[in-house]
Design a protein around this motif. Structure first.
Motif, short mmCIF file in Angstrom:
data_model
loop_
_atom_site.label_atom_id
_atom_site.label_comp_id
_atom_site.label_asym_id
_atom_site.label_seq_id
_atom_site.Cartn_x
_atom_site.Cartn_y
_atom_site.Cartn_z
N VAL A 38 0.85 -1.19 0.00
CA VAL A 38 0.00 0.00 0.00
C VAL A 38 0.88 1.24 0.00
O VAL A 38 1.76 1.37 0.85
CB VAL A 38 -0.90 0.02 1.26
N THR A 39 0.68 2.13 -0.94
CA THR A 39 1.42 3.40 -0.91
C THR A 39 0.43 4.55 -0.81
O THR A 39 -0.65 4.53 -1.38
CB THR A 39 2.28 3.58 -2.17
N ASN A 40 0.83 5.56 -0.03
CA ASN A 40 0.04 6.77 0.13
C ASN A 40 0.94 7.97 -0.11
O ASN A 40 2.12 7.93 0.24
CB ASN A 40 -0.53 6.86 1.55
N ARG A 41 0.37 9.00 -0.68
CA ARG A 41 1.15 10.21 -0.93
C ARG A 41 0.38 11.43 -0.46
O ARG A 41 -0.85 11.42 -0.42
CB ARG A 41 1.45 10.35 -2.43
N ASP A 43 -1.17 14.83 -1.29
CA ASP A 43 -1.70 15.31 -2.57
C ASP A 43 -0.98 16.52 -3.14
O ASP A 43 -0.67 16.58 -4.31
CB ASP A 43 -3.19 15.68 -2.41
N ALA A 198 8.35 -3.16 -5.87
CA ALA A 198 6.91 -2.99 -6.14
C ALA A 198 6.40 -1.63 -5.70
O ALA A 198 5.67 -0.96 -6.44
CB ALA A 198 6.10 -4.10 -5.46
N GLN A 202 4.98 1.36 -8.32
CA GLN A 202 3.62 1.91 -8.33
C GLN A 202 3.59 3.39 -7.91
O GLN A 202 2.52 3.97 -7.83
CB GLN A 202 2.69 1.07 -7.46
N TYR A 205 5.55 8.91 -9.56
CA TYR A 205 5.68 10.35 -9.27
C TYR A 205 6.83 10.64 -8.31
O TYR A 205 7.26 11.77 -8.16
CB TYR A 205 4.37 10.87 -8.68
N SER B 91 -5.73 8.05 -1.95
CA SER B 91 -4.50 8.82 -1.74
C SER B 91 -3.25 8.06 -2.19
O SER B 91 -2.16 8.39 -1.77
CB SER B 91 -4.37 9.17 -0.26
N ASP B 93 -1.95 3.98 -4.00
CA ASP B 93 -2.18 2.76 -4.76
C ASP B 93 -2.02 1.53 -3.86
O ASP B 93 -1.30 1.57 -2.87
CB ASP B 93 -1.17 2.65 -5.91
#
Lengths: 211, 206
Positions: A38-41, A43, A198, A202, A205, B91, B93
């Motif tokens: 799981v990746t979160n960034r 905004d 991985a 994904q 950016y 937010s 993936d």
């Protein structure tokens, strides 16, 4: 009528006893299939506005029992090396902690095998040896964790956090990217390569240059 | 509309009288079938594999030689595993192997009309079941699941035939095709549509 009732109850019994004959998806699942990345960034962040990073020299271990704080096992060395290499490949330059890096990278192994907690780094950053902002040269600061980091879990997991050291706000350092490795075998050294590649794959950016 | 109602009532009354003269089998029967189901519509988008994990069973009471009412239940599991892929979230993936299952357990009140007399070698029939269905939805992300359990309305018309094992035998072979609809909505599923094929046995017991 008695016989009828008897047959109806027999039929109901048959129905109930068969009602759970479905295939269990967890039974034939390999460790690799069980894992999720799981990746979160954040905004509003332009990832190309950062150029340098520094990575923690060991891995924090967050457990319920709180017996261990930081560790540098072979697994941890491999994790540090893989994340460093991935960030370098994305155009970021590794510098020492003293050289005022734009980004700090925190690595944490989380062990919530025995009691489930809401995963919110803010919750356990004070325990289990999580890297204090002091480590990054910001004594008295706290970390700011956007709410999207919260994950309910009862398991072993690994968290890779990238924190913005360039723009501290109101005595807080903001986390701009997070990767959570969850599932079976996340603490197994032979899975580090595939897991780290991985989460970077994904997150296209996440790079220092726009080309 | 009124004349149709009147016609149906007359038919029922007529058949009721007729049944008093020709009772080949006892009115109460039980049945059990193995079922294979094919998903359609948005259910197919969720899990497009034919389900070979299903059965149904029920109890039925013949009001006369033609009409029967009953109660039916069963189970069907739709199952599909998708290879590892990256799914966007609010937010970020998630990379995961998805395993999608839907377990369907209906409870239906049924009405059946038999198109041949009980003495016939083959007894075709049409029927419809109306009632409720339990939907157990599990979308696994790796070993973690998005789970939802709910009850919905369901309607299920059916067409099939019975073949007695000998004239007047209380045991009959059964084969049918059944369509089930439910206004079930969850994530990618906008309604439940499935066609199932059933084979099994029916036994008149009392």
């Amino acid at each position: 009528m008695k016989r009828v009732m008897l047959f109806i109850s027999a039929a109901l019994g048959v129905v109930l006893s068969f009602s759970s004959c479905g295939k269990d998806p967890l039974k034939d699942m390999t460790e690799d299939e069980s894992r999720i990345y799981v990746t979160n960034r954040a905004d509003s962040v332009d990832f190309t506005s950062y150029k340098t990073f520094s990575i923690a020299d060991s891995v924090a271990v967050a457990t319920n029992s709180n017996t261990e704080e930081r560790a540098l096992t072979d697994y941890d060395k491999k994790l540090i090396a893989d994340v460093t290499q991935s960030l370098t490949a994305r155009g970021y330059t590794q510098v020492s902690r003293a050289a005022k890096p734009d980004l700090a990278v925190n690595l944490t192994r989380i062990d919530n095998t025995y009691s489930a907690v809401i995963y919110d780094p803010g919750y356990w950053s004070g325990i289990g040896g999580y890297f204090d902002p002091f480590y990054w040269g910001y004594p008295g600061y706290g970390y700011y964790w956007p709410t999207y980091y919260q994950v309910y879990q009862k398991e072993r997991a690994v968290s890779i956090d990238i924190v913005d050291l360039k723009n501290p706000k109101n005595n807080q350092l903001m986390a701009i990217w997070n990767a959570m490795l969850r599932g079976s075998g996340v603490w197994n050294i032979s899975n580090v390569d595939s897991m780290v590649s991985a989460v970077f794959a994904q997150s296209t950016y996440l790079k220092a240059n726009n080309n | 509309m009124k004349s149709i109602k009147l016609w149906i009532l007359t038919m029922i009354a007529f058949l009721g009288v007729q049944s008093a003269f020709a009772q080949v089998r006892s009115p109460l029967s039980i049945y059990a079938d193995y079922s294979i189901a094919q998903p359609f519509g948005s259910l197919k988008d969720y899990s497009d594999k034919t389900s070979f994990r299903g059965w149904k069973a029920g109890i039925q009471y013949n009001l006369n030689d033609r009409f029967a009412v009953g109660l039916q239940s069963g189970y069907q599991q739709f199952y599909q595993r998708l290879p590892r892929a990256v799914y966007p979230t609010k937010s970020g993936d998630i990379s995961a192997v998805q395993t999608r299952t839907l377990e369907v357990t209906p409870i239906l009140a049924t009405v059946q009309y038999q198109l041949a007399k009980p003495e016939a070698a083959i007894i075709p029939y049409v029927g419809v079941g109306v009632g409720t269905v339990n939907m157990l939805y599990n979308k696994y992300w790796g070993e973690f699941t998005d789970r939802d359990n709910s009850w919905q309305f369901a309607a299920s018309p059916e067409i099939g035939f019975n073949i007695p094992f000998g004239k007047g035998s209380p045991l009959l072979f059964n084969a049918s095709v059944q369509y089930t609809y439910s206004p079930y909505k969850l994530a990618e599923i906008t309604s439940y549509n499935a066609v199932q094929a059933n084979v099994g046995l029916r036994l008149h017991i009392n």
